[in-house]
Design a protein around this motif. Sequence first.
Motif, mmCIF file in Angstrom:
data_model
loop_
_atom_site.group_PDB
_atom_site.id
_atom_site.type_symbol
_atom_site.label_atom_id
_atom_site.label_comp_id
_atom_site.label_asym_id
_atom_site.label_seq_id
_atom_site.Cartn_x
_atom_site.Cartn_y
_atom_site.Cartn_z
ATOM 1 N N VAL A 79 3.850 2.640 -2.657
ATOM 2 C CA VAL A 79 4.568 1.373 -2.555
ATOM 3 C C VAL A 79 6.060 1.645 -2.389
ATOM 4 O O VAL A 79 6.529 2.765 -2.598
ATOM 5 N N VAL A 94 2.425 3.582 -7.166
ATOM 6 C CA VAL A 94 2.657 2.337 -7.889
ATOM 7 C C VAL A 94 2.618 2.576 -9.389
ATOM 8 O O VAL A 94 3.314 1.901 -10.161
ATOM 9 N N LEU A 126 8.789 -5.759 -4.759
ATOM 10 C CA LEU A 126 7.930 -4.994 -3.862
ATOM 11 C C LEU A 126 8.288 -5.307 -2.411
ATOM 12 O O LEU A 126 8.366 -6.468 -2.014
ATOM 13 N N ARG A 147 3.631 -1.862 0.811
ATOM 14 C CA ARG A 147 2.502 -1.293 0.070
ATOM 15 C C ARG A 147 1.592 -0.561 1.043
ATOM 16 O O ARG A 147 1.551 -0.861 2.240
#
Length: 507
Positions: A50, A136, A357, A360
């Motif tokens: 990520v 992550v 975020l 991903r």
Amino acid sequence: MTIRTRAFERVEEVSALPIYRDRKAALLTDFYQLTMMYGYHQADGQDQRVVFDLFYRTNPCGNGYVIAAGLEQVVWYLHNLRFDDEDIAYLRSLGAFSDDFLEELRNFRFTGHLYAVPEGTVVFPNEPLLRFEGRVFELQLVESAVLSFVNHQSLIATKARRIVDAARANTAHPNAPVIEMGLRRAQNMDASVFGARAAMIGGCVGTSNVLAGQSFGMAVLGTQAHSWIQNFDSELEAFRAYAQTFPDNVVLLVDTYDVLRSGVPNAIALARELEAQGRKVHSIRIDSGDLAYFSKRARQMLDAAGYPDIGIIASSDLDEFTIRDLLIQGAKITSWGVGTHLITSQGCPALGGVYKLAAREREGELEPCIKVSENASKVTNPGKKQVLRFIVEGHASADLIALDDEVIDPTQPIELFDPVHTYKRKTIRNFTVEPLLTPVYQSGELVYELPTLTDIQSRVEDQLKLFSSEVLRPVNPHGYHVDLSQRLWNLKHDLLLAQRPAGVPST
């Protein structure tokens, strides 16, 4: 085996500083970070790659910019991020996690990439100050701690700069120093020590905080309290005793009883005594009352007595607005001691940085992602990004948030546009480009040598010279141009359209 590069040796030196030494880092996190890590672990998704951005949305205190700070603490944290037996035992006692998850934590090491804006850089809303890439499992854990470090020190450095700039507006004393004196009003020990460090980044010349001085090599400064004066039979006797104890730095607190009828006359009397010995009074300090009136009258009295070189230090709940008003009123103050309003950034107690975020892993590739909100300011910018600063004839003209793989040709004009009001456009020619995000960690290896505090202070001064006075002014500053590249804007627009529920028309 760890390769002992200069970057590694430097962070080891930092970790040995008194404020860092023997401190634990792993449990400096919110519990929900651990529960999310556990969820990824249970779903066998902990190795998903990520990208997270750390940025802020609004300048604090009505300012036009922020001074980035706190990276040293981030690097110390990542370097020392280990779960020891005591940590594991505590987490086991919570009854929330399985043994195999706890063993995963026992073996935890940061193995990702970190790109960051160097401390002392002038930055603006929505620009990534830190960009993390990696598993992550790791990047979820570090969120709370790194936000704490960067939010706090960037806030205090920026507040300090506002105060320092106000003090420097004194045309008679344009280099009037500001001393950080907030230890007794800071919320806790770390806030006082790291706040003092941030204040030095912002331009203060010293601190009253001895632990901060020991930890970061700052000048430590201090004079006397009213209790010292009260504990002698007379004010003059107290002054004499202090001058005997500190013969090379005679600074006298003159407002214990009466500034003009007692304090200043006694300071003058002592100055005459010391002059006969080939010594001198360095300064007087006024800590209460009408600082403009008292400083002007004190200056007249000192000058009339033949002591124009005796300085006047002011303290007493000062901030940038009070300092500016005092100077407008003609105050004759040569240096400033600032405590509560600086160390707490009173009136604006938090920067409000966030950690979001941006991409991903999906089918083996990093896929940009976006957070959508009814509040347009909370819609994030997707993808791996870099911040590019355009320098034209030695001055910062605009910043561009671009995708990391974009290449800008400095020989060709570039048209920038406001990401919200896209009709607002600006063409830049004959520029150089400065990427702001620099590699700090690569695959868990530190590749960035932490600068000294002096180096960071120099960077602040160099950075501020790049910007116009309109951007730097403390009240109603001119908005600096921070735009999105065309590719990033298109990506964001496409992702927003893709997020719209089926059947809902665009507006």
